[in-house]
Design a protein around this motif. Structure first.
Motif, PDB file in Angstrom:
ATOM      1  N   ARG A 123       0.837  -1.215   0.000  1.00 44.45           N
ATOM      2  CA  ARG A 123       0.000   0.000   0.000  1.00 44.45           C
ATOM      3  C   ARG A 123       0.863   1.254   0.000  1.00 44.45           C
ATOM      4  O   ARG A 123       0.580   2.224  -0.711  1.00 44.45           O
ATOM      5  CB  ARG A 123      -0.941  -0.009   1.213  1.00 44.45           C
ATOM      6  N   ALA A 124       1.931   1.226   0.780  1.00 47.22           N
ATOM      7  CA  ALA A 124       2.819   2.388   0.821  1.00 47.22           C
ATOM      8  C   ALA A 124       3.489   2.610  -0.536  1.00 47.22           C
ATOM      9  O   ALA A 124       3.647   3.751  -0.984  1.00 47.22           O
ATOM     10  CB  ALA A 124       3.869   2.207   1.917  1.00 47.22           C
ATOM     11  N   ALA A 125       3.879   1.531  -1.203  1.00 44.73           N
ATOM     12  CA  ALA A 125       4.531   1.666  -2.511  1.00 44.73           C
ATOM     13  C   ALA A 125       3.560   2.218  -3.551  1.00 44.73           C
ATOM     14  O   ALA A 125       3.925   3.060  -4.380  1.00 44.73           O
ATOM     15  CB  ALA A 125       5.088   0.313  -2.955  1.00 44.73           C
ATOM     16  N   ASN A 126       2.319   1.744  -3.519  1.00 47.98           N
ATOM     17  CA  ASN A 126       1.314   2.292  -4.434  1.00 47.98           C
ATOM     18  C   ASN A 126       1.065   3.769  -4.152  1.00 47.98           C
ATOM     19  O   ASN A 126       0.912   4.579  -5.072  1.00 47.98           O
ATOM     20  CB  ASN A 126       0.007   1.503  -4.298  1.00 47.98           C
ATOM     21  N   ASP A 127       1.010   4.100  -2.895  1.00 49.49           N
ATOM     22  CA  ASP A 127       0.835   5.493  -2.479  1.00 49.49           C
ATOM     23  C   ASP A 127       2.011   6.334  -2.972  1.00 49.49           C
ATOM     24  O   ASP A 127       1.836   7.437  -3.513  1.00 49.49           O
ATOM     25  CB  ASP A 127       0.742   5.507  -0.948  1.00 49.49           C
ATOM     26  N   GLU A 128       3.212   5.790  -2.818  1.00 50.15           N
ATOM     27  CA  GLU A 128       4.406   6.503  -3.259  1.00 50.15           C
ATOM     28  C   GLU A 128       4.406   6.702  -4.777  1.00 50.15           C
ATOM     29  O   GLU A 128       4.794   7.765  -5.261  1.00 50.15           O
ATOM     30  CB  GLU A 128       5.658   5.732  -2.852  1.00 50.15           C
ATOM     31  N   ALA A 129       4.010   5.680  -5.506  1.00 47.83           N
ATOM     32  CA  ALA A 129       3.998   5.797  -6.967  1.00 47.83           C
ATOM     33  C   ALA A 129       3.128   6.978  -7.381  1.00 47.83           C
ATOM     34  O   ALA A 129       3.492   7.775  -8.254  1.00 47.83           O
ATOM     35  CB  ALA A 129       3.485   4.502  -7.593  1.00 47.83           C
ATOM     36  N   ARG A 130       1.989   7.117  -6.747  1.00 47.79           N
ATOM     37  CA  ARG A 130       1.065   8.203  -7.099  1.00 47.79           C
ATOM     38  C   ARG A 130       1.614   9.549  -6.654  1.00 47.79           C
ATOM     39  O   ARG A 130       1.566  10.529  -7.401  1.00 47.79           O
ATOM     40  CB  ARG A 130      -0.304   7.932  -6.476  1.00 47.79           C
ATOM     41  N   SER A 131       2.141   9.607  -5.455  1.00 51.11           N
ATOM     42  CA  SER A 131       2.693  10.876  -4.970  1.00 51.11           C
ATOM     43  C   SER A 131       3.837  11.353  -5.857  1.00 51.11           C
ATOM     44  O   SER A 131       3.947  12.540  -6.170  1.00 51.11           O
ATOM     45  CB  SER A 131       3.195  10.728  -3.529  1.00 51.11           C
ATOM     46  N   GLN A 132       4.692  10.438  -6.247  1.00 52.73           N
ATOM     47  CA  GLN A 132       5.828  10.827  -7.074  1.00 52.73           C
ATOM     48  C   GLN A 132       5.374  11.201  -8.477  1.00 52.73           C
ATOM     49  O   GLN A 132       5.970  12.063  -9.125  1.00 52.73           O
ATOM     50  CB  GLN A 132       6.857   9.705  -7.057  1.00 52.73           C
ATOM     51  N   CYS A 133       4.291  10.582  -8.921  1.00 52.29           N
ATOM     52  CA  CYS A 133       3.716  10.972 -10.207  1.00 52.29           C
ATOM     53  C   CYS A 133       3.141  12.392 -10.102  1.00 52.29           C
ATOM     54  O   CYS A 133       3.294  13.207 -11.014  1.00 52.29           O
ATOM     55  CB  CYS A 133       2.634   9.974 -10.617  1.00 52.29           C
ATOM     56  N   TRP A 134       2.486  12.688  -9.007  1.00 47.25           N
ATOM     57  CA  TRP A 134       1.963  14.050  -8.795  1.00 47.25           C
ATOM     58  C   TRP A 134       3.109  15.058  -8.804  1.00 47.25           C
ATOM     59  O   TRP A 134       3.001  16.138  -9.379  1.00 47.25           O
ATOM     60  CB  TRP A 134       1.213  14.125  -7.463  1.00 47.25           C
ATOM     61  N   SER A 135       4.178  14.699  -8.134  1.00 40.74           N
ATOM     62  CA  SER A 135       5.328  15.599  -8.068  1.00 40.74           C
ATOM     63  C   SER A 135       5.873  15.863  -9.477  1.00 40.74           C
ATOM     64  O   SER A 135       6.158  17.010  -9.837  1.00 40.74           O
ATOM     65  CB  SER A 135       6.404  14.976  -7.176  1.00 40.74           C
ATOM     66  N   ASP A 136       5.985  14.813 -10.273  1.00 38.15           N
ATOM     67  CA  ASP A 136       6.482  14.979 -11.639  1.00 38.15           C
ATOM     68  C   ASP A 136       5.516  15.804 -12.479  1.00 38.15           C
ATOM     69  O   ASP A 136       5.930  16.643 -13.290  1.00 38.15           O
ATOM     70  CB  ASP A 136       6.694  13.609 -12.290  1.00 38.15           C
ATOM     71  N   ALA A 137       4.224  15.555 -12.301  1.00 38.41           N
ATOM     72  CA  ALA A 137       3.220  16.295 -13.074  1.00 38.41           C
ATOM     73  C   ALA A 137       3.280  17.789 -12.756  1.00 38.41           C
ATOM     74  O   ALA A 137       3.227  18.636 -13.656  1.00 38.41           O
ATOM     75  CB  ALA A 137       1.825  15.739 -12.772  1.00 38.41           C
ATOM     76  N   VAL A 138       3.409  18.110 -11.491  1.00 37.20           N
ATOM     77  CA  VAL A 138       3.485  19.521 -11.105  1.00 37.20           C
ATOM     78  C   VAL A 138       4.790  20.129 -11.605  1.00 37.20           C
ATOM     79  O   VAL A 138       4.822  21.274 -12.060  1.00 37.20           O
ATOM     80  CB  VAL A 138       3.335  19.675  -9.577  1.00 37.20           C
ATOM     81  N   PHE A 139       5.857  19.353 -11.553  1.00 40.17           N
ATOM     82  CA  PHE A 139       7.137  19.859 -12.068  1.00 40.17           C
ATOM     83  C   PHE A 139       7.009  20.214 -13.546  1.00 40.17           C
ATOM     84  O   PHE A 139       7.483  21.269 -13.991  1.00 40.17           O
ATOM     85  CB  PHE A 139       8.228  18.813 -11.862  1.00 40.17           C
ATOM     86  N   LEU A 140       6.375  19.333 -14.305  1.00 42.49           N
ATOM     87  CA  LEU A 140       6.163  19.629 -15.720  1.00 42.49           C
ATOM     88  C   LEU A 140       5.381  20.927 -15.893  1.00 42.49           C
ATOM     89  O   LEU A 140       5.703  21.767 -16.733  1.00 42.49           O
ATOM     90  CB  LEU A 140       5.403  18.485 -16.396  1.00 42.49           C
ATOM     91  N   ALA A 141       4.351  21.084 -15.089  1.00 40.54           N
ATOM     92  CA  ALA A 141       3.487  22.261 -15.230  1.00 40.54           C
ATOM     93  C   ALA A 141       4.209  23.545 -14.830  1.00 40.54           C
ATOM     94  O   ALA A 141       4.016  24.584 -15.453  1.00 40.54           O
ATOM     95  CB  ALA A 141       2.231  22.081 -14.380  1.00 40.54           C
ATOM     96  N   LEU A 142       5.020  23.466 -13.807  1.00 39.51           N
ATOM     97  CA  LEU A 142       5.708  24.676 -13.349  1.00 39.51           C
ATOM     98  C   LEU A 142       6.764  25.135 -14.342  1.00 39.51           C
ATOM     99  O   LEU A 142       7.194  26.276 -14.310  1.00 39.51           O
ATOM    100  CB  LEU A 142       6.345  24.447 -11.975  1.00 39.51           C
ATOM    101  N   ASN A 143       7.201  24.245 -15.193  1.00 37.51           N
ATOM    102  CA  ASN A 143       8.208  24.602 -16.188  1.00 37.51           C
ATOM    103  C   ASN A 143       7.636  24.597 -17.603  1.00 37.51           C
ATOM    104  O   ASN A 143       8.388  24.556 -18.580  1.00 37.51           O
ATOM    105  CB  ASN A 143       9.392  23.631 -16.104  1.00 37.51           C
ATOM    106  N   ALA A 144       6.331  24.640 -17.703  1.00 35.31           N
ATOM    107  CA  ALA A 144       5.681  24.533 -19.009  1.00 35.31           C
ATOM    108  C   ALA A 144       6.191  25.603 -19.969  1.00 35.31           C
ATOM    109  O   ALA A 144       6.326  26.768 -19.607  1.00 35.31           O
ATOM    110  CB  ALA A 144       4.172  24.658 -18.847  1.00 35.31           C
ATOM    111  N   GLY A 145       6.465  25.173 -21.173  1.00 35.93           N
ATOM    112  CA  GLY A 145       6.886  26.108 -22.203  1.00 35.93           C
ATOM    113  C   GLY A 145       8.381  26.324 -22.270  1.00 35.93           C
ATOM    114  O   GLY A 145       8.865  27.028 -23.149  1.00 35.93           O
ATOM    115  N   THR A 146       9.126  25.720 -21.381  1.00 34.32           N
ATOM    116  CA  THR A 146      10.585  25.871 -21.401  1.00 34.32           C
ATOM    117  C   THR A 146      11.213  24.626 -22.021  1.00 34.32           C
ATOM    118  O   THR A 146      10.519  23.690 -22.414  1.00 34.32           O
ATOM    119  CB  THR A 146      11.143  26.058 -19.979  1.00 34.32           C
ATOM    120  N   LYS A 147      12.521  24.625 -22.054  1.00 32.06           N
ATOM    121  CA  LYS A 147      13.214  23.456 -22.604  1.00 32.06           C
ATOM    122  C   LYS A 147      13.653  22.489 -21.510  1.00 32.06           C
ATOM    123  O   LYS A 147      14.464  21.599 -21.751  1.00 32.06           O
ATOM    124  CB  LYS A 147      14.413  23.904 -23.438  1.00 32.06           C
TER     125      LYS A 147
END
Lengths: 172, 202
Positions: A24-48
């Motif tokens: 359960r913790a690993a599944n939770d981690e997979a989602r949290s880390q995916c959220w982190s990556d998704a937000v990272f993409l959004a915060l740098n949107a339009g850059t290289k």
């Protein structure tokens, strides 16, 4: 956002999945880390800025798993609670963070490849690849599956829902 | 059940930016019996020099949310100041946020914000609805993060009040803060400013 996702799971606003505490913790981690990556993409949107999920390294990780006598990645994915699931080892809780990362990357790599993106580098001005990553994280959130029993989130169950518009690059 | 047979994955599956961030880890913390906390990363990793670990755990949700926020930053330099200067605050829909820095960090932040490039990006982001540009300020970043999480989660987001503490890069900082929020998640975490090279935590 990573931490916020954890709180939503703790508060049962996102369903916890997995048979054991470590899974359960690993599944939770997979989602949290995916959220982190998704937000990272959004915060740098339009850059290289780019994020990369190297397929060769992902394969190396899978190879390590296959060397285990207790875990056969090819026997997962049935979705059921049959003998194959019982036969494999579970995620030890102190290793759930690392396993969560692996499950997340398995999921992203699987979907990116299914969409024909063989080069697993997501540049922040490429809306198609960015939206693919976002869609996987969205599916993992809205329809959680036990990734510890699969080879990542099934690409066939990810619905492509764009977050970024197709003309993102011309704004920058 | 034998748990020891499952091997750890190699680190190569991590995106390259995270690799560059070194031991920038985050972990879910859970309260076990007698108030003991456990983390889902090996203890040795959390104790490693220069490791950065953040964790949250919901201790209980009734009658109010009680959240433990843990920050472990294993820098080598002692931290001689406390974060006391509020440099930004605001709200993004149901999220309230504030950024509190130690005094020596404030000039660094002010210089960053005043940089011509960042001012230009901010103007452009505001003109286009803050969706497609590098987030160069806290309000832009939190607003955009809210949009992303709403897209992921699919419905109205539960309220949160988050406090971000900024401390000098390379200092040692270890704290666990337990807060209670009536109808919202209270979260307080500390980060280095300026962010270490390759930093990618969101």
């Amino acid at each position: 956002m990573y931490e916020y996702q954890h709180l939503l799971v703790d508060a049962k606003m996102i369903a916890a999945v997995g048979d054991t505490r470590g899974d359960r913790a690993a599944n939770d981690e997979a989602r949290s880390q995916c959220w982190s990556d998704a937000v990272f993409l959004a915060l740098n949107a339009g850059t290289k800025t780019s994020m990369e999920w190297r397929i060769s390294r992902a394969r190396a990780a899978v190879s390590l798993l296959q060397q285990s006598t207790r875990y056969d990645v090819n026997s997962g994915g049935t979705g059921g609670a049959g003998a194959s699931r019982d036969a494999r080892a579970r995620v030890p809780y102190p290793e759930a963070y690392a396993w969560g990362r692996f499950f997340e990357v398995e999921s992203l790599v699987g979907y990116l490849r299914a969409r024909g993106l063989s080069k697993l580098t997501v540049v922040d001005n490429r809306p198609d690849a960015m939206n693919a990553v976002m869609s996987v994280c969205r599916a993992m959130t809205r329809h959680p599956l036990d990734l510890a029993a699969r080879n990542g989130y099934p690409a066939s169950q990810v619905r492509f829902v764009p977050f970024f518009p197709a003309n993102i690059s011309k704004h920058n | 059940m034998d748990q020891a047979m499952r091997p750890r994955p190699v680190t190569g599956e991590r995106p390259s930016l995270r690799m560059a961030a070194g031991l920038a880890l985050a972990s879910a913390s859970l309260a076990a019996c007698a108030g003991r906390f456990r983390y889902d990363v090996p203890r040795e990793v959390m104790r490693a020099p220069n490791a950065q670990t953040w964790g949250v755990g919901l201790l209980h949700s009734r009658p109010a949310y009680s959240v433990a926020s843990t920050t472990v930053l294993n820098g080598g330099a002692p931290l001689r100041e406390k974060p006391t200067a509020v440099i930004a605050s605001g709200a993004a829909a149901s999220w309230q946020w504030r950024v509190v820095a130690v005094p020596s960090v404030v000039p660094l932040w002010t210089a960053w914000r005043a940089a011509r490039k960042n001012r230009r990006i901010r103007r452009e982001a505001e003109r286009t609805g803050n969706r497609f540009h590098t987030a160069v300020d806290w309000d832009l970043a939190l607003e955009r993060a809210y949009r992303v999480v709403q897209y992921l989660y699919g419905s109205e987001l539960p309220p949160m009040r988050v406090t971000l503490l900024l401390i000098p890069d390379g200092t040692e900082y270890r704290t666990r803060i337990t807060e209670t929020g009536n109808g919202y998640f209270p979260v307080t975490l500390a980060f280095y400013w300026p962010p270490p090279r390759g930093w990618s935590r969101c």
